[in-house]
Design a protein around this motif. Structure first.
Motif, short mmCIF file in Angstrom:
data_model
loop_
_atom_site.label_atom_id
_atom_site.label_comp_id
_atom_site.label_asym_id
_atom_site.label_seq_id
_atom_site.Cartn_x
_atom_site.Cartn_y
_atom_site.Cartn_z
N UNK A 103 0.81 -1.21 0.00
CA UNK A 103 0.00 0.00 0.00
C UNK A 103 0.85 1.27 0.00
N UNK A 104 2.03 1.21 0.64
CA UNK A 104 2.90 2.40 0.68
C UNK A 104 3.90 2.41 -0.46
N UNK A 105 3.74 1.51 -1.43
CA UNK A 105 4.60 1.52 -2.60
C UNK A 105 5.90 0.77 -2.47
N UNK A 106 5.98 -0.20 -1.54
CA UNK A 106 7.21 -0.97 -1.34
C UNK A 106 7.03 -2.42 -1.79
N UNK A 107 6.15 -2.65 -2.74
CA UNK A 107 5.93 -4.01 -3.20
C UNK A 107 7.12 -4.62 -3.90
N UNK A 108 8.08 -3.80 -4.31
CA UNK A 108 9.25 -4.30 -5.02
C UNK A 108 10.34 -4.82 -4.09
N UNK A 109 10.24 -4.56 -2.77
CA UNK A 109 11.28 -4.99 -1.84
C UNK A 109 11.27 -6.50 -1.68
N UNK A 110 12.46 -7.06 -1.54
CA UNK A 110 12.56 -8.47 -1.20
C UNK A 110 12.28 -8.66 0.29
N UNK A 111 11.68 -9.79 0.63
CA UNK A 111 11.33 -10.01 2.04
C UNK A 111 12.57 -10.03 2.92
N UNK A 112 13.67 -10.61 2.42
CA UNK A 112 14.89 -10.71 3.22
C UNK A 112 15.92 -9.67 2.91
N UNK A 113 15.55 -8.58 2.23
CA UNK A 113 16.52 -7.54 1.88
C UNK A 113 17.02 -6.83 3.12
N UNK A 114 18.33 -6.66 3.22
CA UNK A 114 18.92 -6.04 4.41
C UNK A 114 18.44 -4.61 4.58
N UNK A 115 18.15 -4.23 5.82
CA UNK A 115 17.65 -2.88 6.09
C UNK A 115 18.70 -1.81 5.84
#
Length: 968
Positions: free
Chosen positions: A904-916
């Motif tokens: 909803x905030x436009x972060x659908x492209x992030x990988x679930x395990x992507x480092x912060x």
């Protein structure tokens, strides 16, 4: 490297090796020769999500790199362009020196050509130490202390008169300035000769030609003075540093008391009685052992003059002798013509050839640069160690509700089961003093409240209890307890100046160093330019003044003329902090340099953006190349060259949509930014689709007076979106983050910093929580990622732990966590990579040889859900995961509920395990927002009372298309 910010909390008096938070300035080694007309060429850049792109940056131009959040702007500009410049700079040192410098890995690119020396101003969070100030960040504090060491004038702290090193010429000038015909005596203090008998002292003075002296304002023979004053013990009582009257020779040494087995009180009384008896039996001390008053100290007469009848050569010679024999001290007296005068001679003026106020008899140390620094033990206040504040018990936290009684738990730290002994002692003390424990705290007599807080001889009080706890501060829970009930208050010794009193006795332009720091930057610049110094001081301080003038001018040019150098860095707004960083970097006035800037318009009002662009244009016109990561349309339209990345974020981005001059950007059919500039796209929703909400109530914060706020009243309608705007520095952060946030936290029973001054808060009872959403990192280690931050990892572990294969292998949900032992790889502890230290080369992360970067043990990876193991699931994007977990199991529902806000905030492209640590500031802020969105249709109902959300510049780091998504 970057100039040090001397503000370390752990090393209070360190003056080197500090780093300005948020500012990284590195000069890279330039190529031996390059064509200045050729651009900076980057070929085959594959850093992070960049897809082997080719980019060129023209020399001596202002280039803006833009694109949607996560498209690869920072990867291109900082992780590639600047990183290569910094790497080349570090490699110019020896292998030994490179071990102590920051080492960045070689960026993933085929070639980078014609790269000039580089300076970077990066985006970072403000430092939180109270020792860091605007002055330390910009090096102005260091320049000021040098200016005071070279050009300051010393003023006596008692009489307020200038203190100078006086020579024989000064004494002669003072005598000649008296009216003609005045009879003048030149004297010097009686020289102390240690244990030398008085007769020998007089003989020595007579041998030197001195036969008379002044005692009790009368001129007498030296022998007569000795007869009146006694022996040498009397003379040694004259004012002299470190001189003490020796004890009488016939006095017996005090008897050593014998040990006694009696009680301490009886033993003390017996010792006192014995001492009294011995004192009564001892003979009275001789008169010569009695010290004379300072006014009766004898002086030696050096010479007599009649003003206007004595040659200057005689005045100079006698003055030199007086200062030499008087150990740098001398005085002139006026002799009365009347033989019957009560006071035959009067002291007109005293002189000293040292930094010593002769009239007040106060000596001062010579000025050094560290004397004016609160980061040095020489100049720092010994009480607060240069912080300007000391930590004391916080009454508002100790007694949060003054309407409660002592029996009703008015003293909050003594309401826990562990403090039963303290409560019993309090009850006994109140019983002895007759204090009503059922009476409200605010109705108790002030005397009783003071005794309970500060303690008495028979009761330790709150202060004594906290002092006892300080001895146990090696325990974590004790430190947390002390921090909860103590607060910083202004230092009582230095009154917040941070420095010793003697350092404030030196002045430049009538102001001490702390008063200079209290001047607004614009006023300090005017005062500096109007400063008039002596020719010698002017020559010594010329270079220093130029450095101060340059830095103050840059701060004023970027719109920070209202700030003071004493302003703590942690109290600055985001826009102010970025502009201070920018002014620090620009103050170096370099030429033929590559400046890399990260969103310099952050936090700026449109009025301030124009001033910033003017500074950047001047910097470009001086012969520098500017590369700026930016989203602000006004900044983009001021650029000479534009690079637009996209089309999406993450794996969907990393491509060059447009690069070229600004004039060609508007006609680009592929650039998303161009569509917004042409007006085809807009961040504003359509007016006919807007729905104005009706407030359900009001939250009122009255009488806000923190920093530059002037009794402001803030009224926020409940259930609506409220924007607080204004020019940078107008008080927005002071109002929202410095006042409203800590007040709300305390109302909710949570610890916070001391709120800024205000009168009252009304309507806080309508909220059950307050949440601050800013751009601080969500995690500082590679282990933190979106799926753990949002809590979705818990549902994923439960889902995998219930599979048949997991039950067959005896694996619980805990085995599918890389943050706990059991299922994670034991070689890399679940990190997926191992760090190899390369000494003078950049450290290298390599995939773990045991798990091949998959983080888990082989038996855990055998467990699959619909054909995917835990590693493969963590490699999915949010959008892929929402489609994958589309079943009807309860765990899948909860997992989708946790991941839906990310989309909803436009972060659908992030990988679930992507480092912060790889997330940009805008991505981190939207991830925080997603974690607070209601989970599922019943989320709002489960919350009960609403939550107050406070956003600090939520559009920072966001492209115009991202802002549109955020508003939706």
């Amino acid at each position: 490297m970057s100039p040090p910010d001397t503000s370390s909390e752990e090393a209070p008096h360190a003056t080197t090796d500090g780093i300005v938070a948020g500012l990284t300035t590195v000069v890279a080694a330039a190529p031996a020769a390059h064509d200045v007309t050729a651009p900076i060429r980057l070929r085959g850049v594959r850093q992070n999500n960049l897809k082997s792109i080719d980019v060129e940056f023209p020399y001596d131009k202002f280039t803006v790199v833009t694109g949607v959040s996560g498209s690869g702007k920072s990867s291109l500009v900082f992780d590639t362009l600047y990183a290569e410049g910094q790497r080349r700079y570090v490699e110019s040192f020896s292998a030994y020196a490179r071990q102590f410098l920051e080492r960045m890995p070689r960026p993933a690119a085929d070639s980078i050509e014609d790269l000039p020396p580089a300076v970077a101003v990066e985006q970072a969070n403000p430092v939180r130490t109270s020792r860091s100030t605007v002055g330390t960040m910009t090096e102005l504090t260091d320049h000021l202390k040098l200016l005071f060491a070279k050009a300051a004038t010393l003023f006596c702290s008692k009489c307020g008169q200038p203190v100078e090193i006086e020579r024989a010429e000064t004494v002669a000038d003072a005598i000649e300035s008296l009216p003609a015909g005045t009879k003048v005596l030149l004297t010097f203090p009686w020289p102390i000769a240690g244990s030398l008998p008085f007769e020998e002292q007089v003989a020595g003075l007579r041998a030197a030609g001195y036969v008379r002296g002044v005692f009790e304002d009368q001129v007498q023979n030296l022998g007569d003075i000795g007869a009146k004053t006694g022996d040498r013990a009397q003379l040694s009582s004259s004012p002299s540093p470190g001189a003490e009257a020796p004890p009488p020779s016939d006095a017996e040494p005090p008897a050593k008391p014998k040990p006694s087995k009696r009680a301490p009180a009886k033993r003390a009384a017996a010792a006192k009685s014995t001492a009294s008896k011995k004192a009564a039996a001892a003979p009275p001390p001789p008169p010569t052992a009695v010290a004379a008053p300072a006014a009766a100290a004898p002086e030696v007469l050096c010479d007599r003059f009649v003003v206007g009848r004595t040659e200057r050569t005689r005045l100079l010679g006698s003055a030199e002798q007086a200062l030499r024999h008087g150990r740098g001290r001398a005085a002139i007296r006026i002799l009365s013509d009347d033989p019957a005068a009560t006071v035959p001679s009067v002291v007109v003026r005293r002189f000293s050839s040292e930094l010593h106020c002769a009239g007040c008899d106060i000596a001062f140390r010579p000025s050094t640069a560290n004397l004016f620094s609160f980061n040095s033990p020489i100049g720092a206040c010994p009480s607060c160690r240069g912080f300007g504040r000391t930590i004391e018990p916080n009454l508002s936290a100790i007694v949060p509700d003054p309407h409660r009684s002592l029996s009703g738990g008015a003293i909050k730290p003594w309401t826990t089961p562990r403090t039963r002994p303290e409560r019993r002692e309090l009850e006994l003390f109140c019983k002895r003093r007759g204090i009503d424990t059922f009476r409200p705290w605010d109705l108790l007599p002030p005397k009783h409240r003071k005794e309970i807080l500060e303690g008495t001889k028979d009761f330790f009080g709150i202060a004594g209890w906290m002092k006892w706890l300080e001895g146990k501060s090696y325990k974590m829970h004790v430190r947390v307890l002390l921090a909860r009930y103590r607060a910083y208050v202004e230092c009582a010794e230095c009154k917040g100046t941070r420095r010793r009193a003697e350092s404030l006795a030196w002045r430049v332009a009538g102001l001490n160093v702390y008063q200079w720091e209290l001047l607004p930057i614009a006023d300090a610049l005017r005062t500096l330019r109007g400063l008039v110094l002596s020719p010698q001081a002017e020559e010594l301080s010329r270079i220093i003044r130029e450095g101060i003038d340059s830095r103050l001018a840059y701060l004023d040019d970027v719109g920070l003329g209202y700030l003071t150098l004493d302003r703590a860095t942690k109290t600055l707004s985001g826009g102010e902090f970025q502009r201070v960083n920018l002014a620090t970097a620009l103050g170096a006035a370099l030429v033929n340099t590559l400046y890399v800037l990260d969103e310099p318009s952050i936090g700026l009002h449109p009025r301030d953006t124009g001033r910033l662009l003017g500074i950047l244009s001047k910097l470009r016109d001086r012969g520098n190349t500017l590369v700026v990561v930016e989203h602000d349309p006004e900044t983009i339209l001021a650029a000479d060259h534009v690079v637009d990345l996209g089309p999406g974020a993450g794996t969907r981005g990393g491509e060059v949509l447009f690069q070229g001059p600004l004039s060609a950007l508007r006609d680009s059919p592929t650039s998303l930014t161009a569509r917004f500039l042409r007006g085809e796209e807009s961040v504003r929703p359509r007016a006919d689709g807007l729905v104005r909400r009706v407030p359900r109530g009001w939250l009122s914060l009255k009488g806000c007076r923190g920093h530059n706020l002037q009794g402001v009243e803030l009224r926020i309608p409940e259930g609506t979106l409220t924007a607080i705007c204004g020019v940078s520095g107008s008080g927005k952060s002071s109002l929202l983050l410095g006042t409203l946030l800590p007040v709300m936290l305390r109302r909710l029973g949570r610890t916070s910093e001391e709120p800024l001054p205000h009168d009252a808060l009304e309507g806080a009872e309508h909220f059950n929580d307050v949440v601050l959403v800013d751009q601080s990192p969500i995690g500082r280690t590679p282990r933190s990622n979106p799926v753990t931050y949002t809590g979705a990892m818990t549902h994923l572990r439960n889902l995998l732990g219930k599979t048949d294969s997991a039950k067959r292998l005896g694996l619980s949900p805990k085995a599918f966590s890389f943050n706990s032992r059991g299922g994670r790889c034991s070689a890399c502890d679940g990190a997926g990579a191992e760090l190899l230290e390369m000494q003078f080369l950049a450290d290298v992360y390599v995939p773990c040889s045991e798990c091949d970067g998959k983080r888990f043990k082989p038996d855990v990876l055998e467990v699959r859900f619909r054909g995917r193991n835990v590693h493969e699931i963590l490699q999915m994007t949010v959008e892929q995961a929402l489609q994958f977990f589309g079943g009807g199991q309860p765990a899948e529902w909860r997992l989708r509920e946790a991941l839906t806000p990310l989309e909803q905030v436009g972060l659908g492209y992030l990988q679930l395990g992507q480092s912060a640590v790889t997330l940009s500031g805008g991505e981190a802020q939207r991830l925080k927002l997603a974690s607070h969105l209601p989970k599922g249709p019943q989320g709002r109902a489960r919350r009960g009372k609403p939550t107050l959300f406070l956003f600090d510049e939520p559009t920072t780091g966001l492209h115009l298309s991202d802002v549109r998504t955020l508003l939706g």
